[in-house]
Motif scaffolding. Sequence first.
Motif, PDB file in Angstrom:
ATOM      1  N   UNK A  63     -83.338 -20.759  55.428  1.00 35.63           N
ATOM      2  CA  UNK A  63     -84.453 -20.998  54.516  1.00 35.63           C
ATOM      3  C   UNK A  63     -84.369 -22.312  53.760  1.00 35.63           C
ATOM      4  N   UNK A  64     -83.149 -22.743  53.451  1.00 31.56           N
ATOM      5  CA  UNK A  64     -82.959 -23.929  52.610  1.00 31.56           C
ATOM      6  C   UNK A  64     -81.892 -24.825  53.236  1.00 31.56           C
ATOM      7  N   UNK A  65     -82.188 -26.110  53.279  1.00 30.36           N
ATOM      8  CA  UNK A  65     -81.185 -27.097  53.688  1.00 30.36           C
ATOM      9  C   UNK A  65     -80.564 -27.653  52.413  1.00 30.36           C
ATOM     10  N   UNK A  66     -79.288 -27.373  52.225  1.00 26.72           N
ATOM     11  CA  UNK A  66     -78.557 -27.863  51.053  1.00 26.72           C
ATOM     12  C   UNK A  66     -78.337 -29.365  51.228  1.00 26.72           C
ATOM     13  N   UNK A  67     -78.304 -30.131  50.131  1.00 24.99           N
ATOM     14  CA  UNK A  67     -78.049 -31.573  50.262  1.00 24.99           C
ATOM     15  C   UNK A  67     -76.745 -31.913  50.992  1.00 24.99           C
ATOM     16  N   UNK A  68     -75.769 -30.998  50.986  1.00 20.31           N
ATOM     17  CA  UNK A  68     -74.509 -31.270  51.697  1.00 20.31           C
ATOM     18  C   UNK A  68     -74.588 -30.923  53.187  1.00 20.31           C
ATOM     19  N   UNK A  69     -75.767 -30.491  53.644  1.00 22.82           N
ATOM     20  CA  UNK A  69     -75.973 -30.197  55.060  1.00 22.82           C
ATOM     21  C   UNK A  69     -75.852 -28.735  55.444  1.00 22.82           C
ATOM     22  N   UNK A  70     -75.435 -27.883  54.512  1.00 22.35           N
ATOM     23  CA  UNK A  70     -75.331 -26.452  54.833  1.00 22.35           C
ATOM     24  C   UNK A  70     -76.731 -25.849  54.967  1.00 22.35           C
ATOM     25  N   UNK A  71     -76.864 -24.987  55.952  1.00 19.09           N
ATOM     26  CA  UNK A  71     -78.111 -24.254  56.177  1.00 19.09           C
ATOM     27  C   UNK A  71     -77.975 -22.894  55.484  1.00 19.09           C
ATOM     28  N   UNK A  72     -78.761 -22.699  54.439  1.00 22.01           N
ATOM     29  CA  UNK A  72     -78.657 -21.502  53.609  1.00 22.01           C
ATOM     30  C   UNK A  72     -79.726 -20.480  53.983  1.00 22.01           C
ATOM     31  N   UNK A  73     -79.291 -19.268  54.218  1.00 20.54           N
ATOM     32  CA  UNK A  73     -80.194 -18.147  54.431  1.00 20.54           C
ATOM     33  C   UNK A  73     -80.215 -17.346  53.131  1.00 20.54           C
ATOM     34  N   UNK A  99     -77.712 -12.329  63.548  1.00 19.20           N
ATOM     35  CA  UNK A  99     -77.828 -13.338  64.614  1.00 19.20           C
ATOM     36  C   UNK A  99     -78.436 -14.648  64.109  1.00 19.20           C
ATOM     37  N   UNK A 100     -78.868 -14.675  62.873  1.00 17.47           N
ATOM     38  CA  UNK A 100     -79.460 -15.905  62.334  1.00 17.47           C
ATOM     39  C   UNK A 100     -78.421 -17.024  62.352  1.00 17.47           C
ATOM     40  N   UNK A 101     -78.857 -18.198  62.786  1.00 20.66           N
ATOM     41  CA  UNK A 101     -77.970 -19.357  62.897  1.00 20.66           C
ATOM     42  C   UNK A 101     -78.000 -20.123  61.570  1.00 20.66           C
ATOM     43  N   UNK A 102     -77.173 -19.669  60.633  1.00 21.61           N
ATOM     44  CA  UNK A 102     -77.087 -20.297  59.314  1.00 21.61           C
ATOM     45  C   UNK A 102     -75.611 -20.519  58.997  1.00 21.61           C
ATOM     46  N   UNK A 103     -75.363 -21.288  57.956  1.00 22.36           N
ATOM     47  CA  UNK A 103     -73.980 -21.551  57.548  1.00 22.36           C
ATOM     48  C   UNK A 103     -73.512 -20.625  56.437  1.00 22.36           C
ATOM     49  N   UNK A 104     -74.433 -20.221  55.578  1.00 21.64           N
ATOM     50  CA  UNK A 104     -74.063 -19.385  54.432  1.00 21.64           C
ATOM     51  C   UNK A 104     -75.239 -18.520  54.019  1.00 21.64           C
ATOM     52  N   UNK A 105     -74.913 -17.398  53.394  1.00 21.12           N
ATOM     53  CA  UNK A 105     -75.909 -16.523  52.787  1.00 21.12           C
ATOM     54  C   UNK A 105     -75.896 -16.758  51.283  1.00 21.12           C
ATOM     55  N   UNK A 119     -79.437 -15.848  40.737  1.00 17.28           N
ATOM     56  CA  UNK A 119     -78.752 -16.280  41.946  1.00 17.28           C
ATOM     57  C   UNK A 119     -77.347 -15.710  41.801  1.00 17.28           C
ATOM     58  N   UNK A 120     -77.048 -14.705  42.610  1.00 18.47           N
ATOM     59  CA  UNK A 120     -75.850 -13.889  42.409  1.00 18.47           C
ATOM     60  C   UNK A 120     -74.604 -14.435  43.092  1.00 18.47           C
ATOM     61  N   UNK A 121     -74.769 -15.427  43.934  1.00 17.41           N
ATOM     62  CA  UNK A 121     -73.640 -16.039  44.606  1.00 17.41           C
ATOM     63  C   UNK A 121     -73.950 -16.302  46.059  1.00 17.41           C
ATOM     64  N   UNK A 122     -72.964 -16.848  46.751  1.00 14.24           N
ATOM     65  CA  UNK A 122     -73.131 -17.155  48.167  1.00 14.24           C
ATOM     66  C   UNK A 122     -71.831 -16.862  48.902  1.00 14.24           C
ATOM     67  N   UNK A 123     -71.932 -16.835  50.200  1.00 13.00           N
ATOM     68  CA  UNK A 123     -70.749 -16.611  51.031  1.00 13.00           C
ATOM     69  C   UNK A 123     -71.006 -17.253  52.386  1.00 13.00           C
ATOM     70  N   UNK A 124     -70.011 -17.986  52.859  1.00 18.14           N
ATOM     71  CA  UNK A 124     -70.037 -18.518  54.209  1.00 18.14           C
ATOM     72  C   UNK A 124     -70.314 -17.349  55.160  1.00 18.14           C
TER      73      UNK A 124
END
Length: 163
Positions: A63-73, A99-105, A119-124
């Motif tokens: 859903x979001x492209x982080x400025x550091x290049x991570x693809x966030x779902x 199966x979603x091709x993302x880097x982190x949730x 925003x409760x947090x994230x995880x690779x």
Amino acid sequence: MSDKIVEVTWDDEEEKLAQERARELGCLRNSHTHGRSNFYGMLGEQLVARYVDGELHDTRDYDVMHPDGRRLEVKTKKTKLTRAPKSHFNASVCNHNTRQDCDAYVFVRISTRKRKAWICGCKDKNSFMHEAHFLRKGDHDPSNNYTVRASCWNMPFSLLDAL
């Protein structure tokens, strides 16, 4: 409130955009709410994008492209709460979404009663899949007295990383 959980709010313009995006999306296959909660999902994505100064990407994989290049779902749940969720509450990913091709949730809760979200947090993604607890549809989760409506992977917010 945990130092990982960040409270955010939104304005009329952001709400209108989320409503428009939700309407355009329609009803997704496997939607538990048959599209009725699309607004909250879209708003959660927008709030995360703003928080990280990222870019919205309406793809099936992230859903979001982080400025550091991570693809966030972004995984958003609505809640009746008006205060930050507790650290023992669960972050969830439906099994059909693994199966979603993302880097982190990134996990978000949005109040249905106030203009507040957390925003409760994230995880690779790989770490989440190795550390989360699997529940099948119909299983009873004793941690929150909830019967699971769809097979999913759960992890308490306390085990998430700060975004």
